[in-house]
Motif scaffolding. Sequence first.
Motif, PDB file in Angstrom:
ATOM      1  N   THR A   1     -10.661  -1.984  -2.175  1.00 49.50           N
ATOM      2  CA  THR A   1     -11.207  -1.058  -1.191  1.00 49.50           C
ATOM      3  C   THR A   1     -12.568  -1.589  -0.759  1.00 49.50           C
ATOM      4  O   THR A   1     -13.367  -1.992  -1.613  1.00 49.50           O
TER       5      THR A   1
ATOM      6  N   SER B   1       0.834  -1.200   0.000  1.00 47.69           N
ATOM      7  CA  SER B   1       0.000   0.000   0.000  1.00 47.69           C
ATOM      8  C   SER B   1       0.869   1.251   0.000  1.00 47.69           C
ATOM      9  O   SER B   1       0.382   2.352  -0.245  1.00 47.69           O
TER      10      SER B   1
ATOM     11  N   ALA C   1      -8.009   4.879  -1.173  1.00 48.82           N
ATOM     12  CA  ALA C   1      -8.391   4.018  -2.291  1.00 48.82           C
ATOM     13  C   ALA C   1      -7.571   4.346  -3.531  1.00 48.82           C
ATOM     14  O   ALA C   1      -7.098   3.442  -4.248  1.00 48.82           O
TER      15      ALA C   1
ATOM     16  N   TYR D   1     -13.985   2.719  -4.419  1.00 47.28           N
ATOM     17  CA  TYR D   1     -13.380   1.626  -5.182  1.00 47.28           C
ATOM     18  C   TYR D   1     -13.592   1.818  -6.681  1.00 47.28           C
ATOM     19  O   TYR D   1     -12.656   1.722  -7.478  1.00 47.28           O
TER      20      TYR D   1
END
Length: 262
Positions: free
Chosen positions: A98, A69, A114, A158
């Motif tokens: 997400t 991430s 996201a 998302y």
Amino acid sequence: MILDRFKLTGQVAVVTGAGRGIGAATAVALAEAGADVLIASRTESQLEEVATRVADAGRRAHVVAADLSAPDAAAALASTAVSEFGRLDLVVNNVGGTYPRPLLESSVEFMEEAFRFNVATAHALTVAAAPALLETGGSVVNISSVMGRVAGRGFAAYGTAKAALAHYTRLAAADLAPRVRVNAISVGSVATSALEIVVGNPELKEKMESATPLRRIGEAADIAATVVFLASRAGGYITGKILEVDGGLQTPNLELGLPDLG
């Protein structure tokens, strides 16, 4: 032989999110097509299992356990692959995701997270890998989602991020042509851990299947096979495209049941 165009003999790939699901299936499929792979995700034990499957296919795997991430962690995979294998031919930006969340509960920070996890990490790795890919004439495959082009409640973060990844694919393809091809897969409902709550519930599973034109939930191998196609000479005249591997969906095949506001 036409099947020779699908071979990746002697090539090297980086696959993110490779500990399970689509990423794991993709790493193994690439190995079966002849590629060595650097596989990365958070959980080392899962990666070691995938590495064993790669070895069983007769190819080498290098395991990197990292929190992808963070864009810097994703970018570092490119130099690691070149250091370990001597070249780099393919990047599969699979890591992402997400959780659904109602629009009014989706904070700016949630949206930014996201975007970072689904787009910024892919950009970081693509840019870092570009010099090596330009040298080999390689390619990039981004894993987008059907929710990047259809509208369903609860997917503002998302879906927006995956739509951004799809258009990023077109833009990066223009920038990197003609040496490096960049494509994406718009993935539909696939039986991975993220869909366990549906697959394990016969009623929800039947509802999702009946709302899918091909009347089934996808398999990770469906996506892995598409990656092999896009990465190989079989897909050598394709760039800047988003292949929709989603069972024929034109609308979401499962609603979250979020109520009207007011």
